[in-house]
Design a protein around this motif. Structure first.
Motif, PDB file in Angstrom:
ATOM      1  N   ALA A   1       7.369   9.095  -3.532  1.00  0.00           N
ATOM      2  CA  ALA A   1       6.296   8.554  -2.695  1.00  0.00           C
ATOM      3  C   ALA A   1       6.454   6.887  -2.173  1.00  0.00           C
ATOM      4  O   ALA A   1       6.442   6.697  -0.989  1.00  0.00           O
ATOM      5  CB  ALA A   1       4.865   8.843  -3.179  1.00  0.00           C
ATOM      6  N   TYR A   2       6.938   6.487  -2.980  1.00  0.00           N
ATOM      7  CA  TYR A   2       7.089   4.818  -2.763  1.00  0.00           C
ATOM      8  C   TYR A   2       8.366   4.802  -1.896  1.00  0.00           C
ATOM      9  O   TYR A   2       8.320   3.891  -0.838  1.00  0.00           O
ATOM     10  CB  TYR A   2       7.293   3.877  -4.030  1.00  0.00           C
ATOM     11  CG  TYR A   2       7.612   2.423  -3.667  1.00  0.00           C
ATOM     12  CD1 TYR A   2       6.609   1.580  -3.678  1.00  0.00           C
ATOM     13  CD2 TYR A   2       8.818   2.063  -3.671  1.00  0.00           C
ATOM     14  CE1 TYR A   2       6.734   0.371  -3.406  1.00  0.00           C
ATOM     15  CE2 TYR A   2       9.161   0.953  -3.451  1.00  0.00           C
ATOM     16  CZ  TYR A   2       8.046  -0.143  -3.301  1.00  0.00           C
ATOM     17  OH  TYR A   2       8.352  -1.366  -3.148  1.00  0.00           O
ATOM     18  N   LEU A   3       9.487   5.447  -2.396  1.00  0.00           N
ATOM     19  CA  LEU A   3      10.754   5.214  -1.322  1.00  0.00           C
ATOM     20  C   LEU A   3      10.341   5.893   0.026  1.00  0.00           C
ATOM     21  O   LEU A   3      10.737   5.031   0.956  1.00  0.00           O
ATOM     22  CB  LEU A   3      11.611   6.209  -1.831  1.00  0.00           C
ATOM     23  CG  LEU A   3      12.222   5.667  -3.203  1.00  0.00           C
ATOM     24  CD1 LEU A   3      13.290   6.761  -3.812  1.00  0.00           C
ATOM     25  CD2 LEU A   3      12.798   4.437  -3.100  1.00  0.00           C
ATOM     26  N   ILE A   4       9.471   6.883   0.205  1.00  0.00           N
ATOM     27  CA  ILE A   4       9.089   7.189   1.288  1.00  0.00           C
ATOM     28  C   ILE A   4       8.418   6.390   2.297  1.00  0.00           C
ATOM     29  O   ILE A   4       8.742   5.970   3.519  1.00  0.00           O
ATOM     30  CB  ILE A   4       8.389   8.665   1.345  1.00  0.00           C
ATOM     31  CG1 ILE A   4       9.538   9.749   0.953  1.00  0.00           C
ATOM     32  CG2 ILE A   4       7.825   9.251   2.935  1.00  0.00           C
ATOM     33  CD1 ILE A   4       8.966  11.202   0.650  1.00  0.00           C
ATOM     34  N   GLY A   5       7.331   5.670   1.714  1.00  0.00           N
ATOM     35  CA  GLY A   5       6.545   4.785   2.261  1.00  0.00           C
ATOM     36  C   GLY A   5       7.444   3.546   3.007  1.00  0.00           C
ATOM     37  O   GLY A   5       7.384   3.104   3.796  1.00  0.00           O
ATOM     38  N   ALA A   6       8.300   3.031   1.709  1.00  0.00           N
ATOM     39  CA  ALA A   6       8.999   1.889   2.188  1.00  0.00           C
ATOM     40  C   ALA A   6       9.920   2.117   3.394  1.00  0.00           C
ATOM     41  O   ALA A   6      10.022   1.242   4.268  1.00  0.00           O
ATOM     42  CB  ALA A   6       9.948   1.486   0.993  1.00  0.00           C
ATOM     43  N   VAL A   7      10.613   3.556   3.557  1.00  0.00           N
ATOM     44  CA  VAL A   7      11.300   3.638   4.529  1.00  0.00           C
ATOM     45  C   VAL A   7      10.400   3.884   5.856  1.00  0.00           C
ATOM     46  O   VAL A   7      10.633   3.470   7.133  1.00  0.00           O
ATOM     47  CB  VAL A   7      11.972   4.899   4.390  1.00  0.00           C
ATOM     48  CG1 VAL A   7      12.770   5.458   5.591  1.00  0.00           C
ATOM     49  CG2 VAL A   7      13.125   4.726   3.080  1.00  0.00           C
ATOM     50  N   PHE A   8       9.401   4.448   5.834  1.00  0.00           N
ATOM     51  CA  PHE A   8       8.446   4.646   6.944  1.00  0.00           C
ATOM     52  C   PHE A   8       7.893   3.383   7.331  1.00  0.00           C
ATOM     53  O   PHE A   8       8.117   3.153   8.710  1.00  0.00           O
ATOM     54  CB  PHE A   8       7.338   5.696   6.378  1.00  0.00           C
ATOM     55  CG  PHE A   8       6.151   5.915   7.517  1.00  0.00           C
ATOM     56  CD1 PHE A   8       6.529   6.633   8.528  1.00  0.00           C
ATOM     57  CD2 PHE A   8       5.008   5.135   7.530  1.00  0.00           C
ATOM     58  CE1 PHE A   8       5.434   6.858   9.529  1.00  0.00           C
ATOM     59  CE2 PHE A   8       3.940   5.426   8.417  1.00  0.00           C
ATOM     60  CZ  PHE A   8       4.503   6.141   9.486  1.00  0.00           C
TER      61      PHE A   8
ATOM     62  N   THR B   1       2.478   1.915  -5.597  1.00  0.00           N
ATOM     63  CA  THR B   1       2.679   2.617  -4.460  1.00  0.00           C
ATOM     64  C   THR B   1       1.461   2.583  -3.639  1.00  0.00           C
ATOM     65  O   THR B   1       1.422   2.519  -2.469  1.00  0.00           O
ATOM     66  CB  THR B   1       2.881   4.068  -4.890  1.00  0.00           C
ATOM     67  OG1 THR B   1       3.982   4.315  -5.621  1.00  0.00           O
ATOM     68  CG2 THR B   1       3.021   5.318  -3.770  1.00  0.00           C
ATOM     69  N   TRP B   2       0.202   2.585  -4.284  1.00  0.00           N
ATOM     70  CA  TRP B   2      -0.994   2.586  -3.449  1.00  0.00           C
ATOM     71  C   TRP B   2      -1.291   1.102  -2.989  1.00  0.00           C
ATOM     72  O   TRP B   2      -1.709   1.243  -1.500  1.00  0.00           O
ATOM     73  CB  TRP B   2      -2.210   2.717  -4.526  1.00  0.00           C
ATOM     74  CG  TRP B   2      -2.568   1.584  -5.352  1.00  0.00           C
ATOM     75  CD1 TRP B   2      -1.978   1.340  -6.554  1.00  0.00           C
ATOM     76  CD2 TRP B   2      -3.218   0.336  -5.103  1.00  0.00           C
ATOM     77  NE1 TRP B   2      -2.253   0.222  -7.296  1.00  0.00           N
ATOM     78  CE2 TRP B   2      -3.032  -0.260  -6.119  1.00  0.00           C
ATOM     79  CE3 TRP B   2      -4.038  -0.108  -4.004  1.00  0.00           C
ATOM     80  CZ2 TRP B   2      -3.787  -1.539  -6.502  1.00  0.00           C
ATOM     81  CZ3 TRP B   2      -4.654  -1.283  -4.204  1.00  0.00           C
ATOM     82  CH2 TRP B   2      -4.556  -1.905  -5.370  1.00  0.00           C
TER      83      TRP B   2
END
Length: 85
Positions: A21-28, A65-66
């Motif tokens: 979830a963190y990786l997806i958010g960072a890329v997004f 992540t949050w």
């Protein structure tokens, strides 16, 4: 040394791998930041350029992540407000 044992040793020292979830958010948020940076340069909007730079770089400073999603949402809201007004 076994790779699993190396991972356990790293975790014992306090190093952990980021969650998906963190990786997806960072890329997004990085992609949104890149688009904002390019749009700001094209339209000569200084605030959009800086918001884009911050969106691209802040995931390196935030480890929860949050918090990644909270700061990203606030910066995207700021970008939206900057574009509207």
């Amino acid at each position: 040394m076994d790779p699993l044992q190396e991972l356990e040793t790293a975790e014992a020292l306090g190093f952990t791998l980021p969650t998906p979830a963190y990786l997806i958010g960072a890329v997004f948020f990085g992609l949104i930041g890149f688009a904002a940076f390019r749009m700001g340069r094209k339209q000569e909007r200084t605030r959009a350029i800086w918001i884009g730079v911050v969106l691209m770089l802040y995931p390196y400073l935030v480890w929860q992540t949050w918090l990644l999603y909270a700061v990203g949402a606030l910066l995207c809201a700021g970008l939206w407000i900057e574009r509207r007004y």
